[in-house]
Design a protein around this motif. Structure first.
Motif, PDB file in Angstrom:
ATOM      1  N   CYS A 246     -17.975   0.600 -14.096  1.00  0.00           N
ATOM      2  CA  CYS A 246     -16.547   0.279 -14.051  1.00  0.00           C
ATOM      3  C   CYS A 246     -15.699   1.411 -13.465  1.00  0.00           C
ATOM      4  CB  CYS A 246     -16.041  -0.102 -15.442  1.00  0.00           C
ATOM      5  SG  CYS A 246     -16.238   1.194 -16.686  1.00  0.00           S
ATOM      6  N   LEU A 247     -16.007   2.653 -13.819  1.00  0.00           N
ATOM      7  CA  LEU A 247     -15.196   3.773 -13.331  1.00  0.00           C
ATOM      8  C   LEU A 247     -15.369   3.953 -11.823  1.00  0.00           C
ATOM      9  CD1 LEU A 247     -15.796   6.262 -16.273  1.00  0.00           C
ATOM     10  CD2 LEU A 247     -13.739   4.933 -15.805  1.00  0.00           C
ATOM     11  N   GLN A 248     -16.592   3.774 -11.345  1.00  0.00           N
ATOM     12  CA  GLN A 248     -16.827   3.867  -9.904  1.00  0.00           C
ATOM     13  C   GLN A 248     -16.116   2.726  -9.168  1.00  0.00           C
ATOM     14  OE1 GLN A 248     -20.902   4.384  -8.681  1.00  0.00           O
ATOM     15  NE2 GLN A 248     -20.510   3.674  -6.606  1.00  0.00           N
ATOM     16  N   LEU A 249     -16.144   1.522  -9.735  1.00  0.00           N
ATOM     17  CA  LEU A 249     -15.473   0.376  -9.108  1.00  0.00           C
ATOM     18  C   LEU A 249     -13.968   0.580  -9.054  1.00  0.00           C
ATOM     19  CD1 LEU A 249     -17.467  -2.577 -10.728  1.00  0.00           C
ATOM     20  CD2 LEU A 249     -17.541  -1.859  -8.335  1.00  0.00           C
ATOM     21  N   LEU A 250     -13.403   1.180 -10.116  1.00  0.00           N
ATOM     22  CA  LEU A 250     -11.967   1.468 -10.138  1.00  0.00           C
ATOM     23  C   LEU A 250     -11.609   2.411  -8.997  1.00  0.00           C
ATOM     24  CD1 LEU A 250      -9.256   1.179 -11.787  1.00  0.00           C
ATOM     25  CD2 LEU A 250      -9.919   3.312 -12.921  1.00  0.00           C
ATOM     26  N   PHE A 251     -12.393   3.471  -8.847  1.00  0.00           N
ATOM     27  CA  PHE A 251     -12.138   4.455  -7.803  1.00  0.00           C
ATOM     28  C   PHE A 251     -12.338   3.858  -6.415  1.00  0.00           C
ATOM     29  CE2 PHE A 251     -13.686   8.103  -5.171  1.00  0.00           C
ATOM     30  CZ  PHE A 251     -12.482   8.786  -5.107  1.00  0.00           C
ATOM     31  N   GLU A 252     -13.406   3.094  -6.241  1.00  0.00           N
ATOM     32  CA  GLU A 252     -13.678   2.499  -4.930  1.00  0.00           C
ATOM     33  C   GLU A 252     -12.604   1.486  -4.550  1.00  0.00           C
ATOM     34  OE1 GLU A 252     -17.575   0.862  -5.107  1.00  0.00           O
ATOM     35  OE2 GLU A 252     -18.582   2.801  -4.895  1.00  0.00           O
ATOM     36  N   GLY A 253     -12.101   0.743  -5.560  1.00  0.00           N
ATOM     37  CA  GLY A 253     -11.037  -0.210  -5.292  1.00  0.00           C
ATOM     38  C   GLY A 253      -9.787   0.465  -4.773  1.00  0.00           C
ATOM     39  N   LYS A 254      -9.458   1.614  -5.375  1.00  0.00           N
ATOM     40  CA  LYS A 254      -8.280   2.371  -4.921  1.00  0.00           C
ATOM     41  C   LYS A 254      -8.508   2.994  -3.555  1.00  0.00           C
ATOM     42  CE  LYS A 254      -4.123   3.962  -5.632  1.00  0.00           C
ATOM     43  NZ  LYS A 254      -3.873   4.209  -4.205  1.00  0.00           N
ATOM     44  N   ARG A 255      -9.731   3.468  -3.307  1.00  0.00           N
ATOM     45  CA  ARG A 255     -10.032   4.103  -2.025  1.00  0.00           C
ATOM     46  C   ARG A 255     -10.077   3.112  -0.864  1.00  0.00           C
ATOM     47  NH1 ARG A 255     -12.210   9.321  -1.707  1.00  0.00           N
ATOM     48  NH2 ARG A 255     -12.006   8.916   0.529  1.00  0.00           N
ATOM     49  N   SER A 256     -10.254   1.836  -1.179  1.00  0.00           N
ATOM     50  CA  SER A 256     -10.418   0.824  -0.123  1.00  0.00           C
ATOM     51  C   SER A 256      -9.090   0.377   0.484  1.00  0.00           C
ATOM     52  CB  SER A 256     -11.163  -0.398  -0.659  1.00  0.00           C
ATOM     53  OG  SER A 256     -10.387  -1.056  -1.656  1.00  0.00           O
ATOM     54  N   CYS A 257      -7.968   0.895  -0.039  1.00  0.00           N
ATOM     55  CA  CYS A 257      -6.661   0.506   0.502  1.00  0.00           C
ATOM     56  C   CYS A 257      -5.823   1.752   0.767  1.00  0.00           C
ATOM     57  CB  CYS A 257      -5.932  -0.441  -0.447  1.00  0.00           C
ATOM     58  SG  CYS A 257      -5.800   0.206  -2.112  1.00  0.00           S
ATOM     59  N   LYS A 258      -4.780   1.607   1.568  1.00  0.00           N
ATOM     60  CA  LYS A 258      -3.969   2.750   1.989  1.00  0.00           C
ATOM     61  C   LYS A 258      -2.870   3.099   0.986  1.00  0.00           C
ATOM     62  CE  LYS A 258      -4.535   2.194   6.983  1.00  0.00           C
ATOM     63  NZ  LYS A 258      -3.821   2.036   8.274  1.00  0.00           N
ATOM     64  N   HIS A 259      -2.696   2.265  -0.027  1.00  0.00           N
ATOM     65  CA  HIS A 259      -1.556   2.483  -0.911  1.00  0.00           C
ATOM     66  C   HIS A 259      -2.007   2.739  -2.339  1.00  0.00           C
ATOM     67  CE1 HIS A 259       0.717   1.101   2.527  1.00  0.00           C
ATOM     68  NE2 HIS A 259       0.008  -0.014   2.555  1.00  0.00           N
TER      69      HIS A 259
ATOM     70  N   GLY B 118     -13.980 -11.906 -12.027  1.00  0.00           N
ATOM     71  CA  GLY B 118     -14.027 -11.258 -10.718  1.00  0.00           C
ATOM     72  C   GLY B 118     -14.447  -9.805 -10.811  1.00  0.00           C
ATOM     73  N   ASP B 119     -14.402  -9.148  -9.681  1.00  0.00           N
ATOM     74  CA  ASP B 119     -14.860  -7.777  -9.530  1.00  0.00           C
ATOM     75  C   ASP B 119     -13.685  -6.807  -9.648  1.00  0.00           C
ATOM     76  OD1 ASP B 119     -17.142  -5.949  -8.387  1.00  0.00           O
ATOM     77  OD2 ASP B 119     -15.355  -5.518  -7.185  1.00  0.00           O
ATOM     78  N   LEU B 120     -13.855  -5.723 -10.429  1.00  0.00           N
ATOM     79  CA  LEU B 120     -12.768  -4.764 -10.641  1.00  0.00           C
ATOM     80  C   LEU B 120     -12.338  -4.117  -9.330  1.00  0.00           C
ATOM     81  CD1 LEU B 120     -10.889  -3.116 -12.458  1.00  0.00           C
ATOM     82  CD2 LEU B 120     -12.792  -1.529 -12.850  1.00  0.00           C
ATOM     83  N   LYS B 121     -13.295  -3.759  -8.499  1.00  0.00           N
ATOM     84  CA  LYS B 121     -12.972  -3.147  -7.207  1.00  0.00           C
ATOM     85  C   LYS B 121     -12.090  -4.070  -6.374  1.00  0.00           C
ATOM     86  CE  LYS B 121     -15.168  -1.585  -2.917  1.00  0.00           C
ATOM     87  NZ  LYS B 121     -16.470  -1.331  -2.225  1.00  0.00           N
ATOM     88  N   GLU B 122     -12.459  -5.342  -6.316  1.00  0.00           N
ATOM     89  CA  GLU B 122     -11.680  -6.322  -5.550  1.00  0.00           C
ATOM     90  C   GLU B 122     -10.298  -6.515  -6.158  1.00  0.00           C
ATOM     91  OE1 GLU B 122     -11.946 -11.022  -4.172  1.00  0.00           O
ATOM     92  OE2 GLU B 122     -13.592 -10.104  -5.299  1.00  0.00           O
ATOM     93  N   MET B 123     -10.229  -6.497  -7.494  1.00  0.00           N
ATOM     94  CA  MET B 123      -8.951  -6.676  -8.177  1.00  0.00           C
ATOM     95  C   MET B 123      -7.983  -5.539  -7.858  1.00  0.00           C
ATOM     96  SD  MET B 123      -8.183  -7.073 -12.271  1.00  0.00           S
ATOM     97  CE  MET B 123      -9.493  -8.288 -12.504  1.00  0.00           C
ATOM     98  N   VAL B 124      -8.474  -4.306  -7.937  1.00  0.00           N
ATOM     99  CA  VAL B 124      -7.639  -3.133  -7.653  1.00  0.00           C
ATOM    100  C   VAL B 124      -7.166  -3.161  -6.205  1.00  0.00           C
ATOM    101  CG1 VAL B 124      -7.604  -0.604  -7.504  1.00  0.00           C
ATOM    102  CG2 VAL B 124      -8.772  -1.722  -9.408  1.00  0.00           C
ATOM    103  N   SER B 125      -8.087  -3.450  -5.300  1.00  0.00           N
ATOM    104  CA  SER B 125      -7.762  -3.492  -3.876  1.00  0.00           C
ATOM    105  C   SER B 125      -6.740  -4.591  -3.573  1.00  0.00           C
ATOM    106  CB  SER B 125      -9.037  -3.720  -3.064  1.00  0.00           C
ATOM    107  OG  SER B 125      -8.749  -3.798  -1.682  1.00  0.00           O
ATOM    108  N   THR B 126      -6.913  -5.765  -4.182  1.00  0.00           N
ATOM    109  CA  THR B 126      -5.992  -6.890  -3.964  1.00  0.00           C
ATOM    110  C   THR B 126      -4.596  -6.570  -4.463  1.00  0.00           C
ATOM    111  OG1 THR B 126      -7.777  -8.520  -4.108  1.00  0.00           O
ATOM    112  CG2 THR B 126      -5.541  -9.313  -4.514  1.00  0.00           C
TER     113      THR B 126
END
Length: 301
Positions: A288-301, A240-248
């Protein structure tokens, strides 16, 4: 006059040895001891300017992080300091303070802050006491040269198991079940497979259903048995996608009526991982680093 007439040390706080964030999960007792040995400093004993930047003391920096955790807009905070000044020690200490469900440990760490800055201790204590839940602190050691997606997946899973929290939000990123199902059901030695399944009270159909239902207990028992019988099986990496994983993970586990107040990713040795990812993009994961950051930015917590 000698130095000992001016300076004294609390011997119980002297810690010998290198510190890295892997200790947080791998050696919890040692992590607590290291955190308790950390000596915070406040504005009155840490002032000055270096390379044109105003220096920030460790208590003020921790309060900046704590304020960011309250914000609805996730932030990225960068801490820069020289080699050997205690960045990893500080990172491990705030991880213990924010994630700990050990009230005694948290109290001792707060008192350590209060010994330097009583007013900041009061402010921090008030914020932490607003909610009995801890934070989901994900400590990443940038010295680990592997896929950031696999590192994140592995750390989160180990933390949830340690905390006794349901880890089903990770299931969609976990390829183990499909992988084991393929190995078992397509193996040429059907008699051996049938024998292994029977030992666990399973038929081929019930095993297949267990894998489709992401049954960890059946997975563990069958994967161990096939290895014992000489069948090669290597547990696969996360998908799967790191951004989606972080956000989930953040949306499933953090916030109102969730196990954790908020998610904090502490990335130690960030520069080392940047260098690794730049020269090993195929391993680290593209962007990967951008996806990590975007995943965190995509949620409120």
């Amino acid at each position: 006059m000698k130095y000992r007439d001016i300076v004294s040390y609390e011997s119980k706080r002297l810690f010998s040895g290198a510190i890295d964030l892997d200790i947080f999960i791998g050696q919890p007792q040692k992590a607590e001891e290291i955190a308790l040995s950390y000596m915070f400093h406040g504005k009155t004993n840490h002032v000055g300017v270096a390379n044109g930047h105003t220096l920030t003391d460790s208590i003020s920096f921790f309060k900046i992080i704590l304020d960011a955790l309250k914000s609805d807009i996730p932030e990225m905070i960068l801490g820069i300091a020289g080699y050997g000044v205690g960045k990893s020690h500080f990172a491990l200490t705030i991880a213990e303070l924010l994630a700990s469900r050990n009230i005694s440990l948290q109290e001792k760490l707060l008192r350590n802050i209060g010994a330097i800055d009583p007013f900041s201790e009061e402010d921090i204590r008030k914020e932490l006491n607003k909610d009995s839940r801890g934070y989901l602190v994900i400590p990443i050691n940038g010295m680990r040269g592997s896929s950031l997606k696999d590192i994140f997946f592995s750390i989160v899973k180990r933390i949830l198991i340690k905390d006794g929290v349901d880890a089903s939000c990770l299931d969609e990123f976990d390829p183990r079940f499909a992988s084991l199902k393929e190995v078992v059901l397509n193996h040429k030695n059907t008699e051996l497979i049938t024998s292994i399944l029977n030992q666990e009270g399973l038929s081929r159909h019930s095993f297949e259903m267990a894998m489709d239902n992401l049954d960890n207990e059946v997975y563990s028992s069958i994967s161990n048995r096939i290895k014992e019988n000489g069948i090669k099986y290597f547990e696969p990496a996360a998908i799967g996608d790191l951004k989606e994983m972080v956000s989930t993970v953040a949306s499933s586990l953090c916030g109102e009526n969730k196990p954790y107040r908020s998610m904090l990713i502490i990335f130690d040795e960030f520069g080392k991982y940047m260098a690794f990812s730049a020269s090993n993009e195929a391993v680290a994961g593209e962007g990967c680093l951008q996806l990590l950051f975007e995943g965190k930015r995509s949620c409120k917590h």
